[in-house]
Enzyme design. Structure first.
Site, PDB file in Angstrom:
ATOM      1  N   GLY A  42       0.837  -1.190   0.000  1.00  0.00           N
ATOM      2  CA  GLY A  42       0.000   0.000   0.000  1.00  0.00           C
ATOM      3  C   GLY A  42       0.875   1.244   0.000  1.00  0.00           C
ATOM      4  N   ALA A  90       0.076   3.761   5.616  1.00  0.00           N
ATOM      5  CA  ALA A  90      -1.053   2.826   5.574  1.00  0.00           C
ATOM      6  C   ALA A  90      -0.977   1.769   6.670  1.00  0.00           C
ATOM      7  CB  ALA A  90      -1.130   2.148   4.206  1.00  0.00           C
ATOM      8  N   GLY A  91       0.146   1.710   7.387  1.00  0.00           N
ATOM      9  CA  GLY A  91       0.274   0.732   8.465  1.00  0.00           C
ATOM     10  C   GLY A  91       0.831  -0.608   8.031  1.00  0.00           C
ATOM     11  N   LYS A  92       1.666  -0.608   6.997  1.00  0.00           N
ATOM     12  CA  LYS A  92       2.214  -1.865   6.465  1.00  0.00           C
ATOM     13  C   LYS A  92       3.141  -2.549   7.471  1.00  0.00           C
ATOM     14  CE  LYS A  92       4.038   0.345   3.071  1.00  0.00           C
ATOM     15  NZ  LYS A  92       3.561   1.668   3.550  1.00  0.00           N
ATOM     16  N   GLU A 128      10.166  -3.263   4.130  1.00  0.00           N
ATOM     17  CA  GLU A 128      10.667  -2.289   3.146  1.00  0.00           C
ATOM     18  C   GLU A 128      11.212  -2.995   1.903  1.00  0.00           C
ATOM     19  OE1 GLU A 128       9.965   0.686   3.475  1.00  0.00           O
ATOM     20  OE2 GLU A 128       9.788   1.139   5.599  1.00  0.00           O
ATOM     21  N   VAL A 129      10.437  -3.944   1.392  1.00  0.00           N
ATOM     22  CA  VAL A 129      10.897  -4.785   0.284  1.00  0.00           C
ATOM     23  C   VAL A 129      11.145  -3.985  -0.988  1.00  0.00           C
ATOM     24  CG1 VAL A 129       8.605  -5.387  -0.621  1.00  0.00           C
ATOM     25  CG2 VAL A 129      10.495  -7.029  -0.805  1.00  0.00           C
ATOM     26  N   GLN A 130      10.543  -2.801  -1.108  1.00  0.00           N
ATOM     27  CA  GLN A 130      10.717  -2.008  -2.328  1.00  0.00           C
ATOM     28  C   GLN A 130      12.162  -1.598  -2.566  1.00  0.00           C
ATOM     29  OE1 GLN A 130       9.054  -0.858   0.350  1.00  0.00           O
ATOM     30  NE2 GLN A 130      10.001   1.081   0.957  1.00  0.00           N
TER      31      GLN A 130
END
EC number: 2.7.1.21
Length: 223
Positions: free
Chosen positions: A19, A23-25, A97-99
């Site tokens: 998200g 968003a609270g990921k 934080e996979v991005q």
């Protein structure tokens, strides 16, 4: 005779939590991992070293946190699991934080899942341009379970699905660097209609023409 796992799932799958910003990921990742403690399930969390906001921990904006191991790249996750430091009772791997990883994280996640690990991943789905961030588009295809969270639009209060970047009060240009670590000093969550990216290119020759056409149509309707 029913197959062995007709009513249960064989251990080994990928969960993706994604998200926009705010968003609270990370909070959701932490919640899922904490929940496993009630079943005495051991887990381990990894994050990319590029995320400088909380060293050696993943931390949500609500204040919850978990210890984590920082890695330079995705293959280091496999190396750590093969090392003497790894507790073989661990069957759940969290990745935050996979991005910020490259596409190799997809192979790492698949290999882990194929070898009996539950992999729970969280990260941004889109960069400030509104485009897929890093390996996220491929992870959407590989994930067995997907949770797409939303935030609240900072402009109108609607559901926010995009991350807006501003520098000194000005919208970030399309050609600006993709990775700029920061929080509310640069970013806000917005809905699609309040997401602005100056100088965004269009692939279709008639896209800009359509935008002008539709704006004029709406303007004439309001006259």
């Amino acid at each position: 005779m029913a197959k062995a796992h007709a009513f249960s799932k064989k251990v080994g799958w990928i969960e993706l939590i994604t998200g926009p910003m705010f968003a609270g990921k990370t909070a959701e990742l932490i919640r899922r991992l904490h929940r496993l403690e009630y079943a005495d399930v051991k887990y381990l969390v990894f994050k990319p070293r590029i995320d400088t906001r909380s060293t050696q921990n993943i931390k949500s904006r609500t204040g919850t946190s978990l210890p984590s191991i920082e890695v330079e790249n995705a293959p280091e996750i496999l190396s750590y699991i093969m090392s003497d430091n790894f507790d073989n009772e661990i069957k759940v791997i969290g990745i935050d934080e996979v991005q910020f990883f490259d596409d190799r994280i997809c192979e790492v996640a698949n290999i882990l899942a194929e070898n009996g690990f539950v992999v729970i991943i969280s990260g941004l789905d889109k960069n400030f341009k509104g485009e897929p961030f890093g390996p996220i588009a491929k992870l959407f295809a590989y994930a067995d379970k997907i949770t797409k969270l939303t935030a609240i639009c900072n402009e109108c209060g609607a559901e926010a699905t995009h991350s807006l970047r501003k520098i000194d009060g000005k919208y970030a240009n399309y050609d600006d660097e993709i990775v700029k670590i920061g929080c509310q000093e640069f970013y806000s969550a917005v809905c699609r209609h309040h997401h602005k990216v100056p100088n965004r290119p269009y692939l279709n020759a008639n896209s800009e023409e359509f935008i002008r056409f539709f704006k004029n149509k709406k303007r004439n309707k309001n006259v």
